[in-house]
Design a protein around this motif. Sequence first.
Motif, PDB file in Angstrom:
ATOM      1  N   TRP A  36       0.859  -1.184   0.000  1.00 23.26           N
ATOM      2  CA  TRP A  36       0.000   0.000   0.000  1.00 23.26           C
ATOM      3  C   TRP A  36       0.896   1.235   0.000  1.00 23.26           C
ATOM      4  CZ3 TRP A  36      -5.199   0.261  -0.616  1.00 23.26           C
ATOM      5  CH2 TRP A  36      -5.949  -0.908  -0.406  1.00 23.26           C
ATOM      6  N   PHE A  37       0.547   2.181  -0.835  1.00 23.79           N
ATOM      7  CA  PHE A  37       1.220   3.465  -0.914  1.00 23.79           C
ATOM      8  C   PHE A  37       0.164   4.561  -0.848  1.00 23.79           C
ATOM      9  CE2 PHE A  37       5.577   2.315  -2.142  1.00 23.79           C
ATOM     10  CZ  PHE A  37       5.407   0.965  -2.409  1.00 23.79           C
ATOM     11  N   ARG A  38       0.602   5.778  -0.628  1.00 23.04           N
ATOM     12  CA  ARG A  38      -0.331   6.892  -0.631  1.00 23.04           C
ATOM     13  C   ARG A  38       0.321   8.122  -1.236  1.00 23.04           C
ATOM     14  NH1 ARG A  38      -0.861   8.542   5.826  1.00 23.04           N
ATOM     15  NH2 ARG A  38       1.099   9.728   5.954  1.00 23.04           N
ATOM     16  N   GLN A  39      -0.522   8.999  -1.716  1.00 23.66           N
ATOM     17  CA  GLN A  39      -0.033  10.252  -2.288  1.00 23.66           C
ATOM     18  C   GLN A  39      -0.969  11.384  -1.908  1.00 23.66           C
ATOM     19  OE1 GLN A  39       0.689  10.190  -6.523  1.00 23.66           O
ATOM     20  NE2 GLN A  39       2.088  11.926  -6.376  1.00 23.66           N
ATOM     21  N   ALA A  40      -0.434  12.348  -1.194  1.00 18.91           N
ATOM     22  CA  ALA A  40      -1.187  13.523  -0.809  1.00 18.91           C
ATOM     23  C   ALA A  40      -0.985  14.608  -1.863  1.00 18.91           C
ATOM     24  CB  ALA A  40      -0.735  14.012   0.561  1.00 18.91           C
ATOM     25  N   PRO A  41      -1.892  15.568  -1.954  1.00 19.58           N
ATOM     26  CA  PRO A  41      -1.756  16.633  -2.954  1.00 19.58           C
ATOM     27  C   PRO A  41      -0.431  17.358  -2.812  1.00 19.58           C
ATOM     28  CG  PRO A  41      -3.943  16.666  -1.996  1.00 19.58           C
ATOM     29  CD  PRO A  41      -3.162  15.676  -1.190  1.00 19.58           C
ATOM     30  N   GLY A  42       0.261  17.510  -3.925  1.00 16.78           N
ATOM     31  CA  GLY A  42       1.518  18.228  -3.931  1.00 16.78           C
ATOM     32  C   GLY A  42       2.697  17.461  -3.368  1.00 16.78           C
ATOM     33  N   LYS A  43       2.493  16.205  -3.026  1.00 19.68           N
ATOM     34  CA  LYS A  43       3.571  15.400  -2.449  1.00 19.68           C
ATOM     35  C   LYS A  43       3.846  14.170  -3.297  1.00 19.68           C
ATOM     36  CE  LYS A  43       2.860  16.814   2.348  1.00 19.68           C
ATOM     37  NZ  LYS A  43       2.716  16.340   3.753  1.00 19.68           N
ATOM     38  N   GLU A  44       4.992  13.579  -3.094  1.00 25.15           N
ATOM     39  CA  GLU A  44       5.332  12.356  -3.798  1.00 25.15           C
ATOM     40  C   GLU A  44       4.616  11.158  -3.165  1.00 25.15           C
ATOM     41  OE1 GLU A  44       9.831  13.524  -5.343  1.00 25.15           O
ATOM     42  OE2 GLU A  44       9.521  11.835  -3.991  1.00 25.15           O
ATOM     43  N   ARG A  45       4.476  10.122  -3.979  1.00 24.20           N
ATOM     44  CA  ARG A  45       3.889   8.891  -3.468  1.00 24.20           C
ATOM     45  C   ARG A  45       4.824   8.294  -2.417  1.00 24.20           C
ATOM     46  NH1 ARG A  45       1.249   4.865  -7.775  1.00 24.20           N
ATOM     47  NH2 ARG A  45       0.333   6.911  -8.244  1.00 24.20           N
ATOM     48  N   GLU A  46       4.236   7.824  -1.318  1.00 25.16           N
ATOM     49  CA  GLU A  46       5.064   7.279  -0.252  1.00 25.16           C
ATOM     50  C   GLU A  46       4.554   5.918   0.198  1.00 25.16           C
ATOM     51  OE1 GLU A  46       5.057   9.722   3.260  1.00 25.16           O
ATOM     52  OE2 GLU A  46       2.867   9.895   3.319  1.00 25.16           O
ATOM     53  N   PHE A  47       5.471   5.146   0.713  1.00 26.85           N
ATOM     54  CA  PHE A  47       5.184   3.802   1.190  1.00 26.85           C
ATOM     55  C   PHE A  47       4.363   3.844   2.466  1.00 26.85           C
ATOM     56  CE2 PHE A  47       5.747  -0.560   2.140  1.00 26.85           C
ATOM     57  CZ  PHE A  47       6.175  -0.683   3.460  1.00 26.85           C
ATOM     58  N   VAL A  48       3.405   2.922   2.566  1.00 23.78           N
ATOM     59  CA  VAL A  48       2.598   2.805   3.781  1.00 23.78           C
ATOM     60  C   VAL A  48       2.868   1.464   4.463  1.00 23.78           C
ATOM     61  CG1 VAL A  48       0.276   2.740   4.741  1.00 23.78           C
ATOM     62  CG2 VAL A  48       0.796   4.267   2.819  1.00 23.78           C
ATOM     63  N   ALA A  49       2.633   0.368   3.727  1.00 26.81           N
ATOM     64  CA  ALA A  49       2.791  -0.966   4.307  1.00 26.81           C
ATOM     65  C   ALA A  49       2.941  -1.984   3.193  1.00 26.81           C
ATOM     66  CB  ALA A  49       1.584  -1.323   5.172  1.00 26.81           C
ATOM     67  N   GLU A  88      -3.361  14.433   8.597  1.00 28.85           N
ATOM     68  CA  GLU A  88      -2.210  14.255   7.707  1.00 28.85           C
ATOM     69  C   GLU A  88      -2.210  12.910   6.992  1.00 28.85           C
ATOM     70  OE1 GLU A  88      -2.169  15.176  10.927  1.00 28.85           O
ATOM     71  OE2 GLU A  88      -0.436  14.309  11.993  1.00 28.85           O
ATOM     72  N   ASP A  89      -3.144  12.042   7.338  1.00 23.44           N
ATOM     73  CA  ASP A  89      -3.300  10.788   6.598  1.00 23.44           C
ATOM     74  C   ASP A  89      -4.131  10.974   5.328  1.00 23.44           C
ATOM     75  OD1 ASP A  89      -3.626   9.151   9.761  1.00 23.44           O
ATOM     76  OD2 ASP A  89      -1.865   9.131   8.442  1.00 23.44           O
ATOM     77  N   THR A  90      -4.665  12.162   5.159  1.00 22.63           N
ATOM     78  CA  THR A  90      -5.456  12.435   3.968  1.00 22.63           C
ATOM     79  C   THR A  90      -4.602  12.266   2.719  1.00 22.63           C
ATOM     80  OG1 THR A  90      -6.953  13.950   5.114  1.00 22.63           O
ATOM     81  CG2 THR A  90      -6.732  14.220   2.721  1.00 22.63           C
ATOM     82  N   ALA A  91      -5.068  11.418   1.811  1.00 27.72           N
ATOM     83  CA  ALA A  91      -4.306  11.098   0.598  1.00 27.72           C
ATOM     84  C   ALA A  91      -5.120  10.141  -0.261  1.00 27.72           C
ATOM     85  CB  ALA A  91      -2.972  10.463   0.949  1.00 27.72           C
ATOM     86  N   VAL A  92      -4.638   9.927  -1.464  1.00 27.21           N
ATOM     87  CA  VAL A  92      -5.131   8.826  -2.277  1.00 27.21           C
ATOM     88  C   VAL A  92      -4.274   7.612  -1.954  1.00 27.21           C
ATOM     89  CG1 VAL A  92      -5.524   7.937  -4.599  1.00 27.21           C
ATOM     90  CG2 VAL A  92      -5.902  10.367  -4.108  1.00 27.21           C
TER      91      VAL A  92
END
Length: 125
Positions: A36-49, A88-92
Motif C-alpha cells: 500500500w502506498f499513498r499520495q497527498a496533494p503536492g507530495k510524492e507517493r510514499e510507502f505505507v505498508a 495528515e493521513d489524507t491522501a489517495v
Amino acid sequence: QVQLVESGGGLVQAGGSLRLSCLVSEHTISTYVMGWFRQAPGKEREFVAASSWNGGSTGYSEFAKGRFTISRDVWNTVDLQMNSLKPEDTAVYYCAAKRAYNSRWYNVSAEYSYWGQGTQVTVSS
C-alpha cells in the motif's frame, strides 16, 4: 494483465478508522508481494505498508506503525486497517503488486509492477 481495484476510502473524522480493501484479478495472490502506498496533494507517493507473498513478513512506514495493519487472505484480497486516523493521513491510497521471488517485502514503489487506481481517504479535524 493483473488488475487491482481498491475500495473502502471515504471521509472520516480524526481519531476514526477505515478499512481499505484491494481486490486482485488473479485467482490467487499467493505469488505476489502486496503493498500500500499513498499520495497527498503536492507530495510524492510514499510507502505505507507491505506484505510478503505469504503474509509471513510485513513492513510499515514509521507513520503507520501501531496504527495501520496490512492483511491478506489466501485468495485475492489484501486489506489495510487504519486506526487513529489523523488529518495528515489524507491522501489517495494505492494498492500495488509485485511477483514474489523471495520472502521479502518492498517499500520502494518502483519495485511494483501493478497498481490500482487509488481510493481517496480524507480525514477531517
